[in-house]
Motif scaffolding. Sequence first.
Motif, short mmCIF file in Angstrom:
data_model
loop_
_atom_site.label_atom_id
_atom_site.label_comp_id
_atom_site.label_asym_id
_atom_site.label_seq_id
_atom_site.Cartn_x
_atom_site.Cartn_y
_atom_site.Cartn_z
N SER A 7 -10.28 -0.47 0.63
CA SER A 7 -9.54 -1.11 -0.47
C SER A 7 -8.58 -2.17 0.06
N CYS A 8 -7.77 -1.77 1.02
CA CYS A 8 -6.61 -2.57 1.41
C CYS A 8 -6.82 -3.42 2.66
N VAL A 19 -1.13 9.65 -0.26
CA VAL A 19 -2.23 9.23 -1.14
C VAL A 19 -3.53 8.95 -0.38
N LYS A 20 -3.50 9.13 0.95
CA LYS A 20 -4.71 8.88 1.74
C LYS A 20 -5.81 9.87 1.37
N LYS A 29 -2.55 -1.97 4.00
CA LYS A 29 -2.98 -1.19 5.17
C LYS A 29 -4.32 -1.71 5.70
N PHE A 82 1.67 0.85 -4.38
CA PHE A 82 0.42 0.88 -5.15
C PHE A 82 -0.71 1.39 -4.28
N CYS A 83 -1.46 2.35 -4.78
CA CYS A 83 -2.66 2.82 -4.08
C CYS A 83 -3.87 2.54 -4.97
N PRO A 84 -4.68 1.56 -4.61
CA PRO A 84 -5.81 1.19 -5.46
C PRO A 84 -6.82 2.32 -5.67
N GLU A 85 -7.00 3.15 -4.67
CA GLU A 85 -8.02 4.20 -4.82
C GLU A 85 -7.56 5.26 -5.82
N SER A 115 -8.75 -0.33 5.65
CA SER A 115 -9.13 0.46 4.47
C SER A 115 -10.18 -0.29 3.65
N SER A 126 0.87 -1.19 0.00
CA SER A 126 0.00 0.00 0.00
C SER A 126 0.90 1.23 0.00
N ALA A 127 0.72 2.09 -0.99
CA ALA A 127 1.65 3.21 -1.16
C ALA A 127 1.70 4.11 0.08
N CYS A 128 0.59 4.21 0.79
CA CYS A 128 0.58 5.09 1.98
C CYS A 128 1.51 4.56 3.07
N ARG A 140 -9.74 13.32 -1.04
CA ARG A 140 -11.07 12.85 -1.47
C ARG A 140 -11.89 12.60 -0.21
S1 SF4 Z 1 -6.29 2.77 -0.79
FE1 SF4 Z 1 -5.97 3.77 1.20
S2 SF4 Z 1 -4.91 2.21 2.43
FE2 SF4 Z 1 -4.75 1.56 0.30
S3 SF4 Z 1 -2.81 2.44 -0.42
FE3 SF4 Z 1 -4.41 3.93 -0.93
S4 SF4 Z 1 -4.41 5.32 0.80
FE4 SF4 Z 1 -3.34 3.49 1.48
#
Ligand code: SF4
Length: 148
Positions: free
Chosen positions: A105-106, A18-19, A100, A41-44, A103, A10-12, A53
């Motif tokens: 996503s994660c 990227v949060k 992470k 990688f940040c899926p969002e 989340s 998770s890129a964060c 956001r």
């Molecule tokens: S979707 Fe949220 S938890 Fe996953 S990498 Fe992006 S900011 Fe981090």
Amino acid sequence: MSTKEKLLVSACLLGANVKYNGKNNLINISKLKEKYELIPFCPEVEGGLPIPRPPSEIASTTPLKIINSSNEDVTHYFIKGAKKALDICKDLNIKKALLKENSPSCGKNFVYNGSFSKTLTKGQGVTATLLLKNFIKIYNEKESDKLL
Ligand code: SF4
């Protein structure tokens, strides 16, 4: 070219801002870096959502519905980001991911329950679910020692 095993992260967790609120969740990655080539990688964001956001939560799993705090349906961004994550894993032969927790996503074990009241419930983020279905091992940030 690196001969280290690749690890999707998770890129964060790697310090990328990227949060949803434009911040990060940086962890200590010095040992992981010795063993792995870290692939942020940040899926969002990869799914097309901006930084910052509104925060999003999983409102329903069957059918899948993700809403943001403005009650907008953002499901398709999450699905797109998850598919991109899987594509990268396939393309780069990645077998493990450090994601992470909590989340939408994660998250691996827990996610927020869709009421935007900071309440966690057992569940999995959209990307974590897709990766697990495709036999990619998932670890959360508290389990990073298991990767060493
Ligand atoms: S979707 Fe949220 S938890 Fe996953 S990498 Fe992006 S900011 Fe981090």
